[in-house]
Design an enzyme around this catalytic site. Structure first.
Site: not given
Length: 311
Positions: A164-166, A168
């Protein structure tokens, strides 16, 4: 909204091109956001701090030498952000600098990450940045100002256990690049900041995951160094002063841009080696850092209120 009266322009800010202008920083309650708010205040700017943790946000604002404003706002709430933009303009003046810094992260296997947590990361990091730009662009057009999007080296090559972080951070990079072309004719500059290992509680949470810890351990010594929020905020403030199109924190990251096509394969190879020792089925998923936990706890309370007690 809480206005913090200041003593005026801080000592030493007289020669700064930022002095007397208004800056807005999201995710300003702690970490890089709080450090950057202080750095901009030291440069003589009037600073509006936006965040979720009201008490922590107020403490950050109270520590600033100049005039500041606290606005407790969720960047995923478009209406609230538009109200915040109106209140900030009325109290301090139109924004000349807006920093889309608000962000959270989750670590762990995608299959074990609750869907609402995965979505929350996307909503805060990516959609929240777009909401911030939408709310403040009228002011930036008026002031011919500067919008800084905080991205990450996570945009260079995706890491397993941080999908999710990557996703985003790759998304905010693309968003900022597209926005830059649209608003340059209006005199608005758009910068993208690439942050590497920064000494926040998010990094502490990442080191709790053996695969993520191994990925950092296998980087060259200079590349795995953790930089303080004071160092990172200094690089960011320098870039803001120059209206830089790209800001690298640390500066040597600029030399990584030509190598980006090689990063996904390299990261995947290192991750596969570690995942053989720590199969995903044995790993847990969760929010990284106190700021992220505070955001997600508030979000879950708002969207899943406890049932009323029976009499």
């Amino acid at each position: 909204m809480s206005e913090i009266p200041g003593s005026g322009r801080p000592r030493g800010a007289a020669g700064s091109p930022l002095a007397g202008r208004v800056a807005v920083v999201t995710g300003a309650a702690r970490g890089v956001g709080a450090a950057l708010a202080r750095r901009l205040s030291d440069a003589g700017m009037l600073v509006a701090l936006i965040g979720r943790e009201e008490a922590t946000l107020r403490r950050a604002a109270d520590s600033l030498p100049g005039r500041s404003l606290c606005v407790e706002t969720d960047v995923t709430d478009r209406d609230a952000l538009h109200r915040a933009a109106h209140e900030i303009s009325g109290a301090l003046g139109p924004a000349s600098v807006v920093v889309a810094n608000a962000g959270i992260a989750t670590g762990g296997p995608f299959v074990h990450t609750p869907a609402d947590l995965w979505q929350r990361v996307i909503d805060v990091n990516l959609t929240g940045s777009a909401n911030t730009a939408r709310a403040f662009l009228p002011q930036l057009i008026n002031t011919r100002g500067y919008f800084l999007q905080i991205a990450s080296t996570a945009a260079f090559g995706s890491s397993p256990l941080m999908s999710a972080y990557c996703a985003s951070k790759a998304g905010v990079e693309s968003f900022a690049l597209a926005l830059r072309g649209e608003v340059e004719p209006d005199g608005v500059g758009v910068g993208i900041a690439y942050l590497h290992w920064t000494g926040t509680d998010m990094i502490t949470g990442a080191d709790d995951h053996p695969v993520l810890r191994a990925l950092r351990r296998n980087q060259p010594r200079f590349a795995r160094k953790v930089h303080t929020t004071a160092e990172v905020s200094a690089w960011l403030a320098s870039g803001i002063t120059r209206r830089a199109r790209h800001i690298y924190a640390p500066p040597w990251l600029r030399w990584c841009q030509p190598l980006r096509p090689a990063f996904p394969a390299l990261v995947s190879r290192l991750a596969r080696q570690e995942l053989r020792r720590q199969p995903p089925s044995r790993l847990t998923a969760g929010v990284l850092g106190a700021g992220g936990r505070a955001d997600f706890d508030t979000y879950r309370t708002a969207t899943h209120p406890p049932p009323p007690e029976r009499p």
